[in-house]
Design a protein around this motif. Structure first.
Motif, PDB file in Angstrom:
ATOM      1  N   TRP A 373       3.976  55.954  79.157  1.00  0.00           N
ATOM      2  CA  TRP A 373       3.275  54.708  78.884  1.00  0.00           C
ATOM      3  C   TRP A 373       1.853  54.791  79.426  1.00  0.00           C
ATOM      4  O   TRP A 373       1.585  55.444  80.436  1.00  0.00           O
ATOM      5  CB  TRP A 373       3.979  53.537  79.573  1.00  0.00           C
ATOM      6  N   HIS A 374       0.931  54.063  78.746  1.00  0.00           N
ATOM      7  CA  HIS A 374      -0.465  54.043  79.171  1.00  0.00           C
ATOM      8  C   HIS A 374      -1.012  52.629  78.920  1.00  0.00           C
ATOM      9  O   HIS A 374      -0.952  52.134  77.793  1.00  0.00           O
ATOM     10  CB  HIS A 374      -1.282  55.073  78.389  1.00  0.00           C
ATOM     11  N   TYR A 375      -1.520  52.011  79.975  1.00  0.00           N
ATOM     12  CA  TYR A 375      -2.051  50.655  79.827  1.00  0.00           C
ATOM     13  C   TYR A 375      -3.218  50.467  80.776  1.00  0.00           C
ATOM     14  O   TYR A 375      -3.038  50.314  81.978  1.00  0.00           O
ATOM     15  CB  TYR A 375      -0.944  49.628  80.093  1.00  0.00           C
ATOM     16  N   TYR A 376      -4.413  50.474  80.214  1.00  0.00           N
ATOM     17  CA  TYR A 376      -5.611  50.506  81.046  1.00  0.00           C
ATOM     18  C   TYR A 376      -5.899  49.178  81.743  1.00  0.00           C
ATOM     19  O   TYR A 376      -6.730  49.121  82.649  1.00  0.00           O
ATOM     20  CB  TYR A 376      -6.828  50.939  80.206  1.00  0.00           C
ATOM     21  N   ARG A 377      -5.200  48.097  81.349  1.00  0.00           N
ATOM     22  CA  ARG A 377      -5.412  46.803  81.991  1.00  0.00           C
ATOM     23  C   ARG A 377      -4.246  46.419  82.907  1.00  0.00           C
ATOM     24  O   ARG A 377      -4.037  45.236  83.197  1.00  0.00           O
ATOM     25  CB  ARG A 377      -5.617  45.718  80.931  1.00  0.00           C
ATOM     26  N   SER A 378      -3.490  47.383  83.368  1.00  0.00           N
ATOM     27  CA  SER A 378      -2.380  47.095  84.274  1.00  0.00           C
ATOM     28  C   SER A 378      -2.864  46.257  85.458  1.00  0.00           C
ATOM     29  O   SER A 378      -3.950  46.481  85.997  1.00  0.00           O
ATOM     30  CB  SER A 378      -1.789  48.415  84.779  1.00  0.00           C
ATOM     31  N   LEU A 379      -2.047  45.279  85.852  1.00  0.00           N
ATOM     32  CA  LEU A 379      -2.418  44.412  86.963  1.00  0.00           C
ATOM     33  C   LEU A 379      -2.291  45.103  88.314  1.00  0.00           C
ATOM     34  O   LEU A 379      -2.777  44.592  89.330  1.00  0.00           O
ATOM     35  CB  LEU A 379      -1.555  43.148  86.955  1.00  0.00           C
ATOM     36  N   THR A 380      -1.630  46.247  88.347  1.00  0.00           N
ATOM     37  CA  THR A 380      -1.557  47.042  89.565  1.00  0.00           C
ATOM     38  C   THR A 380      -2.223  48.389  89.300  1.00  0.00           C
ATOM     39  O   THR A 380      -2.626  48.690  88.172  1.00  0.00           O
ATOM     40  CB  THR A 380      -0.100  47.239  90.003  1.00  0.00           C
ATOM     41  N   GLU A 381      -2.351  49.202  90.311  1.00  0.00           N
ATOM     42  CA  GLU A 381      -3.167  50.416  90.196  1.00  0.00           C
ATOM     43  C   GLU A 381      -2.734  51.396  89.107  1.00  0.00           C
ATOM     44  O   GLU A 381      -3.577  51.894  88.365  1.00  0.00           O
ATOM     45  CB  GLU A 381      -3.219  51.132  91.545  1.00  0.00           C
TER      46      GLU A 381
END
Length: 479
Positions: A373-381
């Motif tokens: 998975w890849h999510y550049y706006r993750s709320l954690t690091e």
């Protein structure tokens, strides 16, 4: 659990290359049910002690409950695009939820499971939340029919103004206007009507996408008052919302039974991501979803953001009353349906999913590439993650902060070029809550898994479209 002789023979029929059945009566129908923001701990059969979900509990008893089921992303639009294509959504350029009017969309040249099955003679219908484009019901971007759906009854994003009598549904390009029930019931009724009108000589693929329990939440008063123990603001509304969705699932299952389709239909129920938090935005005061024992929530790449409920049923083929801990993902839906329908999985683009047929009887799924998975706006690091066996590695990027809003033209440079420079490592078998980072204790494993994740990310970034380069002020028109 081992496969019985009869089931083994049936599975072999589908698995053997070139042996797939070609007649409609030999191919299963498909009913894929996708909820919105349903948490891993929201169903009674997943341990919730308060919320009543008798129909989904029954579905789990009739089939297999998946303990390690994953969405394709920790947020709605990417998760849906990944499920439909079998591809991790960053390859598609669907990086985040898609606001109305946004340039990002599921491009027409992508091969969805609906398009592939339609080409093989299946009838196809989409019902509920679409959220795979910014220009909904417009010729500026592809619509559900461009992605293989004969019939579609959809909204661009959420049910509006709330789940109660929403007014924003569109049926095959024509606005529907005011409706007279709660969204999940409206969606279920439309799906059932289509089912009853279908050609009984042809197999079908139904993609039912409930808005529940995503905000803005509203629920039937009789269900709200059935939770007197819920004393926090909005809590009873949320619990009733999940129960109302459960009632809609029961209605769908009853329709299959009435049409004598139980034994010929593969049902897969899941959620698009983990539960919403109460504090992320002002109107989320009704979002009391539960992550269960998992770490994180929606928009996180820790387990609770991507590990979701998963139930599958197909009498005589999927084990009855089983609990399976084999990891499966939303990206596995396309390869699974293709295998069972005798349709070739596309080879012109990378497919990240793998058929989940072995999990029908809790057998291991052999993957060329681990789930990732890849999510550049993750709320954690962590902005990238990969699971291999019991182990999960999470990658942290080389930038100081994340983008504060949804995708905007110009973000491509960041998304297509960020690098992973720090990592966390967890053993989910021993530490389901991801409380003990083993990156220092397992240096060899960390190096191997982190290098593999970096290589996967690089390939995904190379394939991802550059929306900024493709358009300036407006998206390209279809065709």
């Amino acid at each position: 659990m081992r496969v019985g002789l009869r089931s083994l023979l049936v599975c072999c029929l589908f698995v053997a290359t070139g042996q797939a059945a070609s007649q409609a009566e030999d191919r299963p129908n498909f009913l894929i049910i996708l909820c919105d923001d349903l948490g891993y701990g929201d169903l009674a059969c997943y341990g919730n002690k308060t919320i009543k979900t008798p129909n989904l509990d029954k579905l789990a008893d009739q089939g297999t409950r998946l303990t390690d089921c994953y969405s394709a992303a920790p947020v709605c639009s990417p998760s849906r695009a990944g499920l439909l294509t079998g591809r991790t959504p960053n390859r598609l350029g669907v990086y985040d939820w898609i606001p109305e009017g946004n340039v990002t969309h599921l491009r027409e040249d992508e091969k969805t499971v609906a398009k592939l099955l339609k080409g093989a003679g299946y009838q196809t219908g989409q019902f509920g939340k679409w959220h795979c484009n910014g220009h909904f019901n417009s010729d500026l971007q592809p619509q559900p029919d461009d992605h293989g759906f004969d019939h579609w009854f959809a909204t661009q994003n959420n049910a509006s103004p709330t789940h109660k009598q929403p007014t924003n549904f569109v049926r095959n390009g024509e606005p529907v206007g005011p409706t007279k029930d709660f969204s999940c019931q409206v969606v279920a009724d439309e799906a059932i009507g289509w089912l009853e009108r279908r050609d009984p000589e042809k197999p079908f693929f139904m993609f039912v996408c409930f808005h529940e329990p995503h905000e803005p939440i509203d629920s039937p008063e009789d269900l709200v008052t059935s939770y007197p123990q819920a004393t926090k603001k909005g809590e009873a509304l949320y619990y009733a919302n999940v129960t109302n969705m459960d009632k809609a699932v029961g209605k769908l299952m009853a329709a299959l039974d009435k049409e004598k389709l139980d034994d010929s239909t593969f049902v897969f129920f899941t959620s698009d991501n983990g539960p919403e938090t109460l504090s992320r935005y002002r109107s989320a005061w009704r979002s009391h979803g539960s992550p269960g024992p998992l770490r994180g929530m929606k928009l996180h790449l820790y387990e609770a953001g991507i590990r979701v409920p998963g139930i599958m049923r197909w009498p005589g083929h999927v084990a009855k009353g089983a609990v399976c801990d084999e990891p499966v993902g939303g990206v596995d839906v396309l390869p699974t349906c293709c295998q069972l329908a005798g349709v070739k999985v596309p080879t012109d683009k990378t497919i990240d999913g793998t058929s989940m047929v072995p999990a029908f009887h809790c057998e291991p799924i052999k993957r060329e590439t681990p789930l990732h998975w890849h999510y550049y706006r993750s709320l954690t690091e962590p902005v990238s993650a990969m699971r291999d066996g019991d182990w999960v590695v999470l990658g942290i990027w080389d930038l100081d902060k994340k983008k504060p809003r949804h995708y905007q033209p110009g973000d491509d440079d960041v998304i297509k070029n960020y690098k992973l420079v720090r990592f966390e490592l967890y053993n989910l078998k021993d530490d389901l809550g991801q409380r003990r980072d083993l990156s220092s204790a397992e240096p060899e494993r960390l190096e191997k898994m982190s290098e593999q994740l970096k290589g996967i990310l690089k390939g995904v970034q190379q394939e991802a479209p550059d929306w900024t380069a493709q358009t300036t002020t407006s998206p390209q028109k279809k065709g």
